[in-house]
Scaffold this motif. Structure first.
Motif, PDB file in Angstrom:
ATOM      1  N   LYS A 240       0.581   9.610 -16.582  1.00  0.00           N
ATOM      2  CA  LYS A 240      -0.375   9.892 -17.663  1.00  0.00           C
ATOM      3  C   LYS A 240       0.306  10.038 -19.015  1.00  0.00           C
ATOM      4  N   GLU A 241       1.568  10.432 -19.018  1.00  0.00           N
ATOM      5  CA  GLU A 241       2.325  10.529 -20.262  1.00  0.00           C
ATOM      6  C   GLU A 241       3.763  10.119 -20.012  1.00  0.00           C
ATOM      7  N   PRO A 242       4.517   9.781 -21.073  1.00  0.00           N
ATOM      8  CA  PRO A 242       5.876   9.255 -20.867  1.00  0.00           C
ATOM      9  C   PRO A 242       6.757  10.219 -20.081  1.00  0.00           C
ATOM     10  N   TYR A 243       7.634   9.638 -19.268  1.00  0.00           N
ATOM     11  CA  TYR A 243       8.633  10.427 -18.547  1.00  0.00           C
ATOM     12  C   TYR A 243       9.958   9.684 -18.659  1.00  0.00           C
ATOM     13  N   ALA A 244      10.891  10.295 -19.395  1.00  0.00           N
ATOM     14  CA  ALA A 244      12.161   9.630 -19.701  1.00  0.00           C
ATOM     15  C   ALA A 244      13.338  10.385 -19.094  1.00  0.00           C
ATOM     16  N   MET A 245      14.287   9.601 -18.599  1.00  0.00           N
ATOM     17  CA  MET A 245      15.515  10.149 -18.037  1.00  0.00           C
ATOM     18  C   MET A 245      16.698   9.475 -18.724  1.00  0.00           C
ATOM     19  N   ALA A 246      17.789  10.214 -18.893  1.00  0.00           N
ATOM     20  CA  ALA A 246      18.988   9.665 -19.512  1.00  0.00           C
ATOM     21  C   ALA A 246      20.200   9.934 -18.637  1.00  0.00           C
ATOM     22  N   GLY A 247      21.079   8.946 -18.537  1.00  0.00           N
ATOM     23  CA  GLY A 247      22.312   9.102 -17.786  1.00  0.00           C
ATOM     24  C   GLY A 247      23.401   9.741 -18.638  1.00  0.00           C
TER      25      GLY A 247
ATOM     26  N   GLY B 135       0.783  -1.226   0.000  1.00  0.00           N
ATOM     27  CA  GLY B 135       0.000   0.000   0.000  1.00  0.00           C
ATOM     28  C   GLY B 135       0.817   1.280   0.000  1.00  0.00           C
ATOM     29  N   LEU B 136       2.143   1.174  -0.064  1.00  0.00           N
ATOM     30  CA  LEU B 136       2.971   2.381  -0.055  1.00  0.00           C
ATOM     31  C   LEU B 136       3.178   2.881  -1.484  1.00  0.00           C
ATOM     32  N   ASN B 137       3.151   4.162  -1.639  1.00  0.00           N
ATOM     33  CA  ASN B 137       3.248   4.771  -2.966  1.00  0.00           C
ATOM     34  C   ASN B 137       4.714   5.028  -3.307  1.00  0.00           C
ATOM     35  N   ILE B 138       5.438   3.950  -3.616  1.00  0.00           N
ATOM     36  CA  ILE B 138       6.861   4.061  -3.945  1.00  0.00           C
ATOM     37  C   ILE B 138       6.998   4.106  -5.465  1.00  0.00           C
ATOM     38  N   PRO B 139       7.515   5.193  -6.029  1.00  0.00           N
ATOM     39  CA  PRO B 139       7.671   5.259  -7.488  1.00  0.00           C
ATOM     40  C   PRO B 139       8.629   4.187  -7.989  1.00  0.00           C
ATOM     41  N   ILE B 140       8.182   3.429  -8.980  1.00  0.00           N
ATOM     42  CA  ILE B 140       9.015   2.400  -9.605  1.00  0.00           C
ATOM     43  C   ILE B 140       9.434   2.875 -10.988  1.00  0.00           C
ATOM     44  N   TRP B 141      10.721   2.811 -11.248  1.00  0.00           N
ATOM     45  CA  TRP B 141      11.305   3.134 -12.543  1.00  0.00           C
ATOM     46  C   TRP B 141      11.870   1.851 -13.148  1.00  0.00           C
TER      47      TRP B 141
ATOM     48  N   LEU C 110       3.712  -0.709 -19.287  1.00  0.00           N
ATOM     49  CA  LEU C 110       3.229  -0.649 -17.908  1.00  0.00           C
ATOM     50  C   LEU C 110       2.916   0.779 -17.460  1.00  0.00           C
ATOM     51  N   GLY C 111       3.252   1.758 -18.297  1.00  0.00           N
ATOM     52  CA  GLY C 111       3.013   3.145 -17.917  1.00  0.00           C
ATOM     53  C   GLY C 111       3.889   3.611 -16.773  1.00  0.00           C
ATOM     54  N   LEU C 112       5.173   3.195 -16.800  1.00  0.00           N
ATOM     55  CA  LEU C 112       6.134   3.567 -15.765  1.00  0.00           C
ATOM     56  C   LEU C 112       7.185   4.520 -16.329  1.00  0.00           C
ATOM     57  N   PRO C 113       7.824   5.309 -15.496  1.00  0.00           N
ATOM     58  CA  PRO C 113       8.943   6.133 -15.975  1.00  0.00           C
ATOM     59  C   PRO C 113      10.118   5.245 -16.363  1.00  0.00           C
ATOM     60  N   PHE C 114      10.935   5.747 -17.296  1.00  0.00           N
ATOM     61  CA  PHE C 114      12.027   4.958 -17.863  1.00  0.00           C
ATOM     62  C   PHE C 114      13.319   5.754 -17.820  1.00  0.00           C
ATOM     63  N   ALA C 115      14.404   5.085 -17.436  1.00  0.00           N
ATOM     64  CA  ALA C 115      15.732   5.713 -17.414  1.00  0.00           C
ATOM     65  C   ALA C 115      16.687   4.878 -18.252  1.00  0.00           C
ATOM     66  N   PHE C 116      17.415   5.556 -19.145  1.00  0.00           N
ATOM     67  CA  PHE C 116      18.348   4.859 -20.037  1.00  0.00           C
ATOM     68  C   PHE C 116      19.788   5.103 -19.591  1.00  0.00           C
ATOM     69  N   ALA C 117      20.595   4.031 -19.632  1.00  0.00           N
ATOM     70  CA  ALA C 117      21.969   4.075 -19.130  1.00  0.00           C
ATOM     71  C   ALA C 117      22.948   4.587 -20.183  1.00  0.00           C
TER      72      ALA C 117
ATOM     73  N   SER D 226       5.344   3.010 -27.289  1.00  0.00           N
ATOM     74  CA  SER D 226       4.633   1.915 -26.629  1.00  0.00           C
ATOM     75  C   SER D 226       3.924   2.355 -25.354  1.00  0.00           C
ATOM     76  N   PHE D 227       4.048   3.621 -25.000  1.00  0.00           N
ATOM     77  CA  PHE D 227       3.545   4.082 -23.696  1.00  0.00           C
ATOM     78  C   PHE D 227       2.027   3.997 -23.599  1.00  0.00           C
ATOM     79  N   GLN D 228       1.581   3.413 -22.489  1.00  0.00           N
ATOM     80  CA  GLN D 228       0.157   3.332 -22.158  1.00  0.00           C
ATOM     81  C   GLN D 228      -0.062   4.082 -20.845  1.00  0.00           C
ATOM     82  N   PRO D 229      -0.917   5.100 -20.838  1.00  0.00           N
ATOM     83  CA  PRO D 229      -1.164   5.833 -19.590  1.00  0.00           C
ATOM     84  C   PRO D 229      -1.609   4.893 -18.474  1.00  0.00           C
ATOM     85  N   SER D 230      -1.184   5.196 -17.247  1.00  0.00           N
ATOM     86  CA  SER D 230      -1.485   4.345 -16.099  1.00  0.00           C
ATOM     87  C   SER D 230      -1.854   5.222 -14.911  1.00  0.00           C
ATOM     88  N   GLU D 231      -2.225   4.584 -13.815  1.00  0.00           N
ATOM     89  CA  GLU D 231      -2.475   5.340 -12.590  1.00  0.00           C
ATOM     90  C   GLU D 231      -1.209   6.045 -12.123  1.00  0.00           C
TER      91      GLU D 231
END
Length: 342
Positions: free
Chosen positions: A221-228, A167-173, A188-195, A213-218
């Protein structure tokens, strides 16, 4: 090229700390330096501070990643702290849920759970960690779903529960260096980080796959991408180039398969590598921004223009701790100066 454009002023900047062990120093020194960096990063306005799971590497002290996350979170007040990432095939999903449930309970609203599917080590060490490599990596999607189920609110009749965790709202990337995790994160509608700080080849392809491929989720709502990326910033281009030789030597050791602690900078790399090794290191470090404030700002903005990423995660392989702090301070000053000019 991405249609999405971000200016440095409105791009979140975070830190990936590999907890380097410096030549002549100990892991205890590394932990102290990491906490000091995190405390400065919080003051300088960095968004999050992640630690990466590696094993059997004399130059990296972040093997017990969740313990270090607790150490860093306990020594800071507001900055988000998390994993970049936990290598999920090395762990039972329930154990990860319990560890991060504990962290989130101790430091509510500040914990991120980034997940990778690589071992974070060599084959022999992976075997020592897991005891069995059967299905390693291939069952990553199922393990992600199992982990997410433990962190969701408990359902009627659920026999295995993560306490604390459920039940904890821990963001999963999801993290990756290929298109596999990019597509899974999108579905899965999750944020994504590329190495891209060490595996740049498929960055643009993976970002496109993720967005397509992004599908909005709880969760999102829209893609969120991070790059290293790698950043070595100093007062002058020459000084930064000198400091960056520690970075080059670290990756030269990766290519050669030699395990060493981080080495102090040298005046020239000419006698350290041959042409093929230099090319291999440069290819791995394609997204490295080395130079004065003006140089780093220009090159980083070009990177944002070409990728459209929402956030960058910066790692800085700099031997001298004061110079490492100064590099991150320069980057924060660049962002702030761009904001003030906007």
């Amino acid at each position: 090229m991405s249609d999405k454009k971000h200016q440095l002023a409105d791009t979140a900047i975070s830190i990936l700390d590999l907890v380097p062990v410096l030549s002549g120093k100990t892991p205890a020194d590394s932990f102290k330096n990491s906490l000091e960096l995190a405390q400065h990063a919080e003051k300088w306005g960095y968004n999050r501070y992640w630690l990466a799971e590696h094993h059997n590497m004399p130059g990296i002290a972040s093997s017990a990643t969740s313990i270090l996350i607790g150490y860093i979170a306990g020594g800071t007040k507001t900055i988000r702290v998390g994993s970049g990432g936990i290598m999920l095939p090395n762990h039972a999903p329930l154990v990860v849920a319990e560890q991060f449930g504990t962290l989130e309970t101790l430091y509510p609203g500040r914990i991120d759970l980034g997940l990778g599917r690589a071992p974070g080590t060599d084959h022999v060490t992976a075997m020592a960690l897991r005891r069995d490599l059967q299905g390693a990596g291939e069952d990553f999607p199922a393990n992600v779903e199992e982990l997410r189920s433990y962190l969701a609110p408990a359902s009627a009749g659920q026999r295995v529960r993560a306490v604390p965790g459920e039940g904890l709202n821990i963001p999963i990337w999801l993290l990756g260096s290929s298109t596999f995790s990019a597509q899974l994160a999108g579905m899965l509608g999750l944020p994504f980080a590329f190495a891209s700080h060490f595996a740049p080849t498929l960055l643009h392809t993976a970002l496109k796959v993720y967005r397509d491929s992004f599908q909005p989720s709880e969760t999102l709502k829209e893609p969120y991408a991070m790059a290293g990326i790698n950043v070595v910033a100093a007062e002058t281009d020459d000084e930064a180039s000198h400091l960056a030789t520690s970075l080059y030597m670290s990756f030269l050791n990766v290519i050669r398969g030699t395990a060493r602690q981080m080495q102090p900078p040298v005046d020239s790399m000419d006698d350290k590598w041959d042409m093929s090794e230099m090319y291999a290191v440069q290819q791995m470090l394609l997204y490295s921004f080395v130079g004065s404030p003006a140089t780093v700002q220009s090159e980083l903005q070009q990177f944002l223009d070409s990728t459209g990423v929402d956030e960058v995660m910066v790692t800085s392989h700099i031997y001298d701790h004061a110079a490492r702090l100064r590099s991150y301070e320069i980057l924060s000053e660049l962002k702030q100066s761009v904001v003030s000019q906007a």
